[in-house]
Design an enzyme around this catalytic site. Structure first.
Site, PDB file in Angstrom:
ATOM      1  N   ASP A 175       0.926  -1.301  -0.033  1.00  0.00           N
ATOM      2  CA  ASP A 175      -0.063   0.195   0.154  1.00  0.00           C
ATOM      3  C   ASP A 175       0.926   1.433  -0.054  1.00  0.00           C
ATOM      4  OD1 ASP A 175      -2.849  -1.153   0.221  1.00  0.00           O
ATOM      5  OD2 ASP A 175      -1.967  -1.932   1.995  1.00  0.00           O
ATOM      6  N   GLY A 176       1.945   1.203   0.827  1.00  0.00           N
ATOM      7  CA  GLY A 176       2.757   2.289   0.938  1.00  0.00           C
ATOM      8  C   GLY A 176       3.500   2.451  -0.319  1.00  0.00           C
TER       9      GLY A 176
ATOM     10  N   ASN B  59      -3.620  -4.697   1.790  1.00  0.00           N
ATOM     11  CA  ASN B  59      -4.341  -4.919   3.047  1.00  0.00           C
ATOM     12  C   ASN B  59      -4.860  -3.751   3.736  1.00  0.00           C
ATOM     13  OD1 ASN B  59      -1.996  -3.886   4.397  1.00  0.00           O
ATOM     14  ND2 ASN B  59      -0.928  -5.813   4.294  1.00  0.00           N
TER      15      ASN B  59
ATOM     16  N   GLU C 250      13.113  11.957 -13.516  1.00  0.00           N
ATOM     17  CA  GLU C 250      14.429  11.788 -13.173  1.00  0.00           C
ATOM     18  C   GLU C 250      14.655  10.689 -12.316  1.00  0.00           C
ATOM     19  OE1 GLU C 250      14.648  15.784 -14.755  1.00  0.00           O
ATOM     20  OE2 GLU C 250      13.469  14.820 -13.319  1.00  0.00           O
TER      21      GLU C 250
ATOM     22  N   ARG D 195      27.112  23.813 -20.167  1.00  0.00           N
ATOM     23  CA  ARG D 195      26.177  24.309 -21.251  1.00  0.00           C
ATOM     24  C   ARG D 195      27.110  25.405 -22.092  1.00  0.00           C
ATOM     25  NH1 ARG D 195      22.218  29.365 -21.213  1.00  0.00           N
ATOM     26  NH2 ARG D 195      20.834  28.848 -22.811  1.00  0.00           N
TER      27      ARG D 195
END
Length: 538
Positions: free
Chosen positions: A11-12, A41, A270, A388
Site C-alpha cells: 500500500d505504501g 491489506n 529523473e 552548457r
C-alpha cells in the site's frame, strides 16, 4: 530473453512517487514480461490507507495500460490462476491485486481478534498488542514447536522439487540447442554479460574547437552508439539539451512492440529513469546511461545512493553544470550540487572503494577521457558533470596531442600548465580551468609571476594516487588558489587551510552567462586580481 520479472509492492509503495513513473513507463512500453503482485491489506505503518488516499488503484494502473486482476490474496488457487494468466499475457504488464488481511488470525490474550491493526505492520506479534501463544493456537499451530512442517506440505514440496529438477534440466537442453543454432549470438550474449568492452578509440573522436563539454560528450555518445551495442541511453525529456541526442541520432527510441532501438525517452521523471538504470545494471549485460540537467540530480539522489551501495556501473550525465545556465535563473542553476555529489566520492562502499566517481572535465579532450574512465569504471556509478557554455580548449604543454596530455586526468588530477619553482599553483576543474589559464596569462605578463595550473577532474580518484604524485601536482609548500563555480568546499580539501578558494556562496540570478561571469568575478582579469590579493597574505 524469455524470462519473467516479478515485482512486489505494498500500500505504501503504490503511493510512492516512483511507482507512478515506473507504472507509466511499463504500461506505455507494454512490458508484458513484468508481473507485479500488490499486497493490498489497507494498512500502513502508522495509518490505515483510507486516512491518506481515496484513489482507485486498479483504475490507475488500467489507465497506464496495465492488465489488472483482483483476487483473494489468501486463496492459493486464485493466486495460481492469476499467475498463469499473467504469464500468458502478451501485450501488457500485469498487476495482481491480492486483497489480504494484515495479521490474519492474530488475537489478543483475551482471544479477541487483532487482525488489521497498524501495530502489526512493523513489529513482532508479541509486541503489537496481540498474544503470540494465543495467536499460534488460533492458527492451529503448536506453540511448543512453532516451526513444524506438516506432512502434506512436506510431500507437496518434495514433488515440487522433483518437478523443478526436471524443468531445469529441460531448460538447459533448450539453451544448449539455441547456442548451437545461434553461435554468433551466443558469443555476443556471453560478451555482453561479461561486462567487458569492445576495443574503443577515444583519441580518434574529433571535436571542434571551443565546444561546451556537453557538445563534446554528444560526439563521444555518437561514436559509442556505433561501437557499443549493449548500451541504453535515457534522458528525462532533455535529449536535445543534455546532448544525448548525439546517441539518439544513431539509433531510435524504444517503443511498444519494437525494442530494437537503444534509447529510452523517460519523460520528465529523473528518479524513475535512474531507478530503471539501476534495475538494468542489476540484471546485467547492458550498460545504462541516464541524463538530465545537473540541478535535477536532486531528484535522483535516492537512486544514486542505491547505485553506490549496490556497486552498480550506472553512468550519470549531468549538463548545465553551473550558474552559467543563464536566464533560466536560480531554480535551474546548480551551486551546491557538486559538493553534494562529491561527498559520495568520500563515502566508501562495502568493497572499501569510493562509492562514486564524479568527473567534471575541463575541455573536449578531458570529456573524451572522462567517458573512457566512466566506461572502464564497472563497479561504481560515475557522474559526468558537463557545461552548457563553450570552453576554450586547454593549451598543450608539449608536442603530444591534447588528448594524450588529458589522459593524465585518469589519475584524478594533473598539471595542465607547469613551470619550475612556481610562485603560485592554481587549482580548478571543469570550465574554471580555462578561466585560470586566462588569469595565469595576466599574472605572468603583467606581474612577472610563475604559475602552475592543476585540473582536478575527480578529487576522489586523485586521493587514490600516491602521496608523492599528489604533492607533485598540488605542493603544500606553495601558495594554493582554487577556483570553483560551486561552493568553496568543492576545493577546500585540496588547497588546505593555508590556501584560498574563490567560489560561489549564494544562489545565482537570471542573466546571460557572460554577464553572470563578470558580476560574480569569474573572468580571467578578476580572478587574477583575486590571486594577487591572496598572495599579499602569504
Amino acid at each position: 530473453m524469455d524470462h519473467k520479472v516479478y515485482g512486489f509492492i505494498s500500500d505504501g509503495g503504490v503511493q510512492e512517487e516512483i511507482s507512478q513513473g515506473a507504472g507509466r513507463i511499463a504500461g506505455h512500453l507494454g512490458l508484458n514480461n513484468f508481473i507485479m503482485f500488490y499486497d493490498s491489506n489497507d494498512i500502513q505503518l502508522s495509518t490505515s490507507t483510507d486516512e491518506v488516499t481515496s484513489e482507485d488503484t486498479a483504475m490507475k494502473y488500467k489507465a497506464w495500460g496495465w492488465k489488472v486482476v483482483t483476487i483473494d490474496g489468501h486463496n492459493h488457487d486464485e493466486i495460481r490462476k492469476a499467475l498463469k494468466d499473467a504469464n500468458a499475457e502478451t501485450e501488457k504488464p500485469t498487476l495482481i491485486i491480492g486483497k489480504t488481511i494484515m495479521g490474519k488470525g492474530c488475537v489478543t490474550s483475551e482471544g479477541k481478534t487483532f487482525e488489521g491493526e497498524c501495530e502489526l505492520h512493523g513489529q513482532p506479534i508479541g509486541a503489537s498488542g496481540a498474544d503470540y501463544t494465543k495467536t499460534l493456537l488460533n492458527l492451529g499451530a503448536n506453540p511448543e514447536s512453532p516451526f513444524d512442517i506438516y506432512g502434506d506440505v512436506s510431500e507437496f514440496y518434495q514433488n515440487i522439487l522433483q518437478r523443478k529438477i526436471v524443468e531445469a534440466r529441460d531448460k538447459k537442453v533448450d539453451i544448449s540447442i539455441w547456442r548451437e543454432a545461434n553461435s554468433e549470438l551466443a558469443t555476443k550474449l556471453d560478451f555482453f554479460l561479461s561486462g567487458e568492452l569492445p576495443a574503443l578509440d577515444f583519441e580518434g573522436i574529433t571535436h571542434k574547437a571551443g565546444l561546451a563539454s556537453r557538445a563534446a560528450s554528444s560526439g563521444v555518445l555518437g561514436y559509442l552508439a556505433e561501437n557499443v551495442e549493449n548500451m541504453i541511453v535515457s534522458s528525462a525529456d532533455l535529449s536535445n539539451s543534455d546532448k544525448t541526442d548525439g546517441f539518439l541520432k544513431k539509433t531510435h527510441a524504444l517503443k511498444k512492440g519494437d525494442f530494437s532501438g537503444s534509447f529510452l525517452q523517460a519523460g520528465v521523471a529523473e528518479l524513475t529513469m535512474s531507478c530503471i538504470a539501476n534495475g538494468i545494471a542489476l540484471h546485467g549485460g547492458i550498460i545504462p546511461v541516464v541524463a538530465t540537467f545537473f540541478v535535477f540530480s536532486d531528484y535522483m539522489k535516492p537512486a544514486i545512493r542505491l547505485s553506490g551501495i549496490q556497486e552498480l556501473g550506472v553512468k550519470y550525465v549531468w549538463t548545465h553544470d553551473a550558474f552559467r545556465v543563464g536566464e533560466d535563473g536560480p531554480t535551474h542553476q546548480p551551486v551546491e550540487q557538486e559538493a553534494q555529489i562529491r561527498l559520495l566520492e568520500k563515502l566508501k562502499n562495502h568493497s572499501g572503494n569510493p562509492s562514486f566517481m564524479a568527473l567534471r572535465p575541463a575541455d573536449s579532450a578531458e570529456t573524451s577521457v572522462a567517458w573512457k574512465m566512466a566506461l572502464e569504471n564497472k563497479n561504481t556509478p560515475t557522474g559526468l558533470i558537463l557545461s552548457r557554455q563553450g570552453i576554450k580548449d586547454l593549451p598543450t604543454k608539449g608536442a603530444s596531442s591534447r588528448y594524450q596530455e588529458a589522459l593524465a586526468a585518469e589519475k584524478g588530477g594533473y598539471l595542465v600548465k607547469e613551470v619550475e619553482n612556481p610562485d603560485v599553483v592554481l587549482v580548478a576543474n571543469g570550465s574554471e580551468v580555462a578561466t585560470l589559464v586566462a588569469a595565469a596569462a595576466i599574472l605572468e605578463s603583467e606581474n612577472g609571476l610563475k604559475v602552475n595550473i592543476a585540473s582536478v577532474i575527480s578529487e576522489g580518484v586523485f586521493r587514490l594516487q600516491s602521496k608523492e604524485y599528489q604533492q607533485s601536482v598540488i605542493p603544500k609548500n606553495k601558495p594554493l588558489f582554487g577556483l570553483t563555480a560551486g561552493l568553496p568546499v568543492n576545493l577546500e580539501g585540496l588547497v588546505g587551510d593555508a590556501g584560498k578558494v574563490f567560489g560561489l556562496d549564494h544562489f545565482g540570478y537570471s542573466a546571460p552567462a557572460n554577464i553572470l561571469d563578470d558580476k560574480f568575478g569569474f573572468t580571467g582579469e578578476k580572478v587574477s586580481q583575486q590571486v594577487l590579493e591572496y598572495l599579499k597574505t602569504v
